[in-house]
Design a protein around this motif. Structure first.
Motif: not given
Length: 434
Positions: A331-335
Motif C-alpha cells: 500500500h503506497f501512500t507517499k509520493d
C-alpha cells in the motif's frame, strides 16, 4: 505504474519456479503437501495451471481490441469512458458511468482463450481464470482503475505458502556447494529451461554466531541464450529488461532491513538472513519478523530515448494470514522521487502525486480458498489517475513498450514460461521423500 509488460510478467512467473530451484528443491517441492503424494499432486497442479495460462494464448475480438486500447489510454481515461464497445457492463452514476470489463479465460482445445463477457463466475477448474478491469470517474479529471485476477491453481491450501517459503529459506542455510548440487540434481530440466534467461552466478552463505545464516545470491538476467529459439523475446529483453535497474527492500519501523533484492547491469542480487527457515534482520539481533513491514522501491527503465522511473517509493507491506488466505498487500501512500526527461520540466507535476493521496496505490498478491476445492492465485491493483499532460506523456511511453511487446514477443514469452513450467512438472514427478 506498469511501463514494461515483461518486467512484471515473465520475471514474476519465472520467480515462482526459480525460487524453488535456487532454494531447497526437494524440500521446497515436498512442502506443497502433507505427504509425498499430496505434495507432488499440488505442485503439479500449481505449475500446470501456470503452464496452461501461457499455452497458445488467444483472445476473442472484443478483448483483443479492448486490451490494446486500454493500454494506449490508461493514463488518459477520458478517451475510454464513452466507448461502450470496450466494456461488458456500464452503470450510470452522477458523473457519467462506472465501466467494467470482465474476461473469462481457460483452455479451449489447444488454446488458452480469453473471452470478454459479463457476469464471469469464479473459476472452479484448475487453470481457469477470471479477470476484471473497472474504471470509475471520480471527478472532472480523476479516474479510478481497479483490476482483479483470480486464477485457479488446484487443491493446495493457502497455508502451504508459509511451509514452502520456510522450506526455501531453511534450505539456503547450507554451504553453497550443497545448494548447487541439490537444485542441479533434483530439478535438472527446470534448471536448463530457466537457464535460458536466468543464470545463478554465485551463492554465498555465511553462518552467524547466533545460528542464523546470511545468504547472498547473484543471478544474471540475459537474453543471449534465448536468441536461438526465442529471437523476438531475446531482443525485447535486451532492449528493455537488461538496461533496467530496480530495487525492492523490506525494513521494519526501526530501519532494520529484512530482505533486499537489487538489479543493476543485468545482475540481480538478493540478500537475506535466515534461522530455521525464518527471516531475521540482515544486521542486528535476531527477532520475530513483524507482519507489517515497510517496502522501499526504486525502478528505472529506458524507453525510447528516455530513462524514466521512480526512486524512494515507500509503502506498507503487510503479510495477510488467516484461515482462508495467505498473501502480501503493498500500500503506497507517499509520493516518490520521479525521474523524467528534461522535456517534462514545464509540465505541471502535481498529477504525479495523485495516485499516492488518500487511500493511495494498492497491489496485492496471494492465495485464497475458492469454490469447488480450488485455491485461487489472486492479484489486485488499484490506482487513481489525474488526467494531465504529464500523465499522457507517461502513458505514451508505456504504450511504446507495450506495442513492441504485443504480438511475436508476447507469444515467445508465453512459450518460454509454458516450457519452463512443463519442465518443473517433469522434475516434480521424479521427486521422492529421500
Amino acid at each position: 505504474m506498469r511501463l514494461l509488460p515483461t518486467s512484471s510478467t515473465v520475471l514474476l512467473a519465472a520467480a515462482l519456479i526459480a525460487a524453488t530451484t535456487v532454494g531447497g528443491c526437494r524440500a521446497a517441492a515436498l512442502a506443497y503437501g502433507p505427504d509425498v503424494a499430496a505434495a507432488k499432486a499440488n505442485a503439479d497442479a500449481f505449475a500446470g495451471a501456470i503452464e496452461a495460462r501461457f499455452t497458445h494464448v488467444a483472445r476473442n475480438p472484443k478483448f483483443s481490441a479492448a486490451r490494446m486500447r486500454i493500454a494506449r489510454y490508461a493514463f488518459a481515461p477520458s478517451k475510454l469512458g464513452s466507448d461502450s464497445s470496450l466494456w461488458t457492463s456500464m452503470r450510470t452514476t452522477r458523473l457519467g458511468a462506472d465501466r467494467d470489463l470482465e474476461v473469462q479465460a481457460g483452455l479451449s482445445g489447444a488454446q488458452y482463450l480469453f473471452t470478454a463477457r459479463p457476469a464471469v463466475p469464479t473459476p472452479v477448474k484448475t487453470g481457469d481464470s477470471r479477470h476484471l478491469i473497472e474504471l470509475e470517474q471520480l471527478g472532472e479529471t480523476d479516474w479510478a482503475w481497479r483490476t482483479r485476477v483470480d486464477h485457479a491453481i488446484g487443491p493446495m491450501l493457502p497455508g502451504r505458502a508459509d511451509d514452502i517459503t520456510r522450506a526455501l529459506f531453511l534450505s539456503a542455510e547450507r554451504p553453497p556447494a550443497a545448494v548447487r548440487v541439490d537444485y542441479r540434481a533434483m530439478l535438472p530440466r527446470t534448471t536448463d529451461a530457466l537457464g535460458r534467461l536466468l543464470t545463478i552466478d554465485s551463492i554465498a552463505t555465511a553462518p552467524q554466531s547466533d545460528g542464523s545464516t546470511l545468504v547472498t545470491l547473484q543471478i544474471t538476467v540475459s537474453g543471449d541464450r534465448l536468441k536461438r529459439n526465442f529471437p523476438a523475446f531475446a531482443k525485447y529483453i535486451s532492449k528493455y529488461v537488461e538496461p533496467a535497474s530496480y530495487r525492492y527492500r523490506l525494513s521494519d519501523r526501526t530501519g532494520s532491513d529484512w530482505f533486499d533484492a537489487e538489479a543493476r547491469n543485468q545482475l540481480l542480487t538478493v540478500r537475506f538472513r535466515s534461522h530455521d527457515g525464518q527471516l531475521q534482520p540482515i544486521v542486528g539481533a535476531a527477532r520475530r519478523m513483524p507482519d507489517t513491514l515497510q517496502i522501499h522501491v526504486d525502478a528505472l527503465a529506458k524507453i525510447s530515448f528516455f530513462t524514466v522511473g521512480v526512486t524512494n517509493m515507500q509503502g506498507e507491506f503487510v503479510h495477510t494470514k488467516n484461515a482462508r488466505e495467505r498473501g502480501w498487500a503493498m500500500h503506497f501512500t507517499k509520493d516518490p522521487e520521479w525521474h523524467l526527461p528534461l522535456i517534462t520540466e514545464r509540465l505541471l507535476r502535481s498529477p504525479l502525486r495523485r495516485p499516492f493521496e488518500g487511500k493511495g496505490m494498492l497491489f496485492t498478491l496471494g492465495l485464497r480458498t475458492g469454490p469447488a476445492g480450488q485455491t485461487l492465485l489472486t492479484r489486485e491493483f488499484d490506482m487513481i489517475v489525474r488526467e494531465s499532460a504529464i500523465m499522457r506523456f507517461l502513458g505514451n511511453l508505456g504504450f511504446t513498450a507495450m506495442s513492441d511487446y504485443a504480438g511475436k514477443v508476447e507469444d515467445e514469452e508465453s512459450r518460454f514460461i509454458a516450457e519452463s513450467m512443463a519442465a518443473f512438472r517433469l522434475d516434480v514427478a521424479t521427486l521422492t521423500s529421500k
